[in-house]
Design a protein around this motif. Structure first.
Motif, PDB file in Angstrom:
ATOM      1  N   LEU A   1      25.314 -19.774   9.086  1.00 53.51           N
ATOM      2  CA  LEU A   1      25.351 -19.238   7.640  1.00 53.51           C
ATOM      3  C   LEU A   1      23.283 -18.946   7.596  1.00 53.51           C
ATOM      4  N   PHE A   2      23.287 -18.063   6.641  1.00 49.69           N
ATOM      5  CA  PHE A   2      22.188 -17.932   6.388  1.00 49.69           C
ATOM      6  C   PHE A   2      21.901 -18.263   4.521  1.00 49.69           C
ATOM      7  N   ALA A   3      21.712 -19.418   4.291  1.00 44.52           N
ATOM      8  CA  ALA A   3      20.913 -19.587   2.848  1.00 44.52           C
ATOM      9  C   ALA A   3      20.097 -19.020   2.284  1.00 44.52           C
ATOM     10  N   ILE A   4      20.708 -18.496   1.123  1.00 44.70           N
ATOM     11  CA  ILE A   4      20.266 -17.391   0.419  1.00 44.70           C
ATOM     12  C   ILE A   4      19.954 -17.571  -1.170  1.00 44.70           C
ATOM     13  N   GLY A   5      18.860 -18.275  -2.081  1.00 40.92           N
ATOM     14  CA  GLY A   5      18.734 -18.178  -2.908  1.00 40.92           C
ATOM     15  C   GLY A   5      18.664 -17.115  -3.288  1.00 40.92           C
ATOM     16  N   THR A   6      19.472 -16.187  -4.877  1.00 39.17           N
ATOM     17  CA  THR A   6      20.155 -15.203  -5.871  1.00 39.17           C
ATOM     18  C   THR A   6      19.229 -14.722  -7.084  1.00 39.17           C
ATOM     19  N   GLN A   7      18.877 -16.135  -7.888  1.00 39.37           N
ATOM     20  CA  GLN A   7      18.965 -16.641  -9.023  1.00 39.37           C
ATOM     21  C   GLN A   7      17.476 -15.437  -9.227  1.00 39.37           C
ATOM     22  N   GLN A   8      17.475 -14.611 -10.312  1.00 40.12           N
ATOM     23  CA  GLN A   8      16.345 -14.219 -10.857  1.00 40.12           C
ATOM     24  C   GLN A   8      15.911 -12.713  -9.671  1.00 40.12           C
TER      25      GLN A   8
ATOM     26  N   ASP B   1      28.106 -13.343   6.803  1.00 40.85           N
ATOM     27  CA  ASP B   1      27.252 -14.127   7.791  1.00 40.85           C
ATOM     28  C   ASP B   1      26.239 -15.104   6.874  1.00 40.85           C
ATOM     29  N   LEU B   2      26.149 -14.942   4.822  1.00 39.47           N
ATOM     30  CA  LEU B   2      25.229 -15.435   4.272  1.00 39.47           C
ATOM     31  C   LEU B   2      25.759 -16.341   3.081  1.00 39.47           C
ATOM     32  N   LEU B   3      25.668 -17.400   2.882  1.00 41.03           N
ATOM     33  CA  LEU B   3      25.589 -18.311   2.059  1.00 41.03           C
ATOM     34  C   LEU B   3      24.625 -18.243   0.432  1.00 41.03           C
ATOM     35  N   LEU B   4      24.794 -16.809  -0.422  1.00 40.86           N
ATOM     36  CA  LEU B   4      24.633 -17.050  -1.116  1.00 40.86           C
ATOM     37  C   LEU B   4      24.287 -17.395  -2.340  1.00 40.86           C
ATOM     38  N   LEU B   5      22.950 -18.172  -2.488  1.00 42.77           N
ATOM     39  CA  LEU B   5      23.560 -19.661  -3.578  1.00 42.77           C
ATOM     40  C   LEU B   5      22.563 -19.073  -5.013  1.00 42.77           C
TER      41      LEU B   5
END
Length: 382
Positions: free
Chosen positions: A138-145, A163-167
């Motif tokens: 999983l690729f962890a990526i923050g998506t806020q703003q 496979d994206l772990l969107l935060l």
């Protein structure tokens, strides 16, 4: 009248049973909901996993993610190597209630054993049945703003690869890496059953088949030797390249204003790549509201796990995870600071394409757990 009373009693019991089942189901579903703090939507169920690979990636780093998908993330599927000898696996024992870490001499001996085994590997009889070790990355990526264009690109990438772990409650920048780790571990432990987690950056290359093979042998030996630990807890693995003499940063991106515990950071595994067991992931996730957040993500993890007496800190010179690469060695398992082209070179068997004459390299060391912090890392790997 008696028959009527019996019917009423039976009807009441049946109603209570179905109502209780309904409430139990609701509570069970609520327990499986994602942590409110992360805001991550419910993930699809997945069968039990041996290894989860958590990759820290920036939203715009599509090329780096593709580079990993096309190279080392394909290794070990299935695992075609013969079992790594369990005789080469070190298991720590307890003394005075604490695990005894491996000596420098033992670390050096085991590295030589691995080098010899690696050289013999092509000559060894390969297993007739390939082992299907279950893993997920999983690729962890923050998506806020996040801007609308980049958000749309991530949505397309997710549809293609899943496979994206969107935060959604994380703004993805250097100052939030520790929060990124907390949210990622909380989400993954809530939604997946797994034995170990490998955390890497998106500029890290892993010889995944070799790492999985040794991790499987470690796990098998640990389970077979369970009785040796009697009433003590089984060791929980923290495997990486440890540093105990890193000074607390006072300038730049990594400036720490709230680290008052010691003069140096408490020893920790460098963040380019490390492995931790599920129980340690759960410890962090379950206590996330109580843990102090420091700027350095890897130093934070080392500090959080420091008081636990059952943590086996496996320092391994095969993890090349410092801020600059070491001199390339065939025995390296994890190699940090590699771009997609260098990953492709490594994948096709080229070892040291990043090295240039006069380039400064990191000098590897064995960790001496018997010495104070300023003397821990003086035993240089020959």
């Amino acid at each position: 009248m008696r028959r009527l009373n019996n019917l009423v009693t039976l009807f009441t019991a049946i109603t209570a049973f179905f109502f209780g089942s309904f409430i139990t189901r609701i509570l069970s579903m609520a327990d499986k909901c994602p942590a409110e703090r992360s805001g991550v939507p419910k993930l699809e169920p997945h069968p039990d996993l041996f290894l989860v690979i958590l990759v820290f990636s920036a939203p715009a780093n599509t090329e780096q993610r593709d580079g990993m998908r096309e190279t080392w993330l394909r290794l070990g599927q299935p695992l075609k190597q013969t079992y790594f000898p369990e005789d080469y696996i070190y298991l720590p024992s307890y003394s005075g209630g604490h695990l005894q870490m491996e000596t420098v001499a033992s670390q050096a001996n085991r590295l030589q054993q691995y080098i010899s085994w690696q050289q013999q590997l092509p000559k060894l009889e390969q297993p007739r049945v390939h082992r299907n070790i279950k893993l997920k990355y999983l690729f962890a990526i923050g998506t806020q703003q996040l801007g609308s264009t980049l958000r749309l690109e991530l949505e397309h990438e997710q549809k293609e690869h899943n496979d994206l772990l969107l935060l959604p409650q994380l703004q993805d920048d250097y100052s939030n890496l520790t929060e990124k780790l907390l949210q990622s571990l909380a989400t993954i432990t809530r939604h997946y059953e797994f034995s170990y987690l490998l955390k890497v950056d998106d500029d890290t290359y892993v010889k995944l088949d070799n790492l999985i093979n040794e991790l499987v042998s470690y796990d098998r030996k640990l389970l077979r030797r369970r009785s040796d630990y009697a009433h003590d807890p089984l060791p929980e693995l923290f495997w990486g390249y440890f540093n105990g003499r890193s000074t607390i940063k006072t300038k730049g991106h990594w400036r720490e204003s709230n680290y008052f515990l010691s003069r140096n950071y408490i020893n920790y595994a460098l963040g380019g790549g490390y492995v931790i067991s599920r129980r340690l992931c759960e410890h962090v996730a379950n206590n996330s509201q109580l843990l102090s957040r420091y700027v350095s993500e890897d130093a934070s993890l080392g500090t959080w796990l420091a008081p636990l007496r059952y943590v086996y800190r496996w320092h391994d010179a095969r993890f090349d995870t410092a801020y600059m690469p070491s001199k390339c060695r065939p025995y390296h398992l994890v190699l940090h600071k590699r771009n997609p082209q260098l990953m492709q070179d490594l994948y096709t068997g080229k070892l040291c394409t990043h090295e240039h004459p006069g380039q400064r390299v990191f000098v590897s060391y064995y960790y001496d757990w018997t010495k104070p912090a300023d003397k821990c890392c003086d035993s240089i790997v020959a």
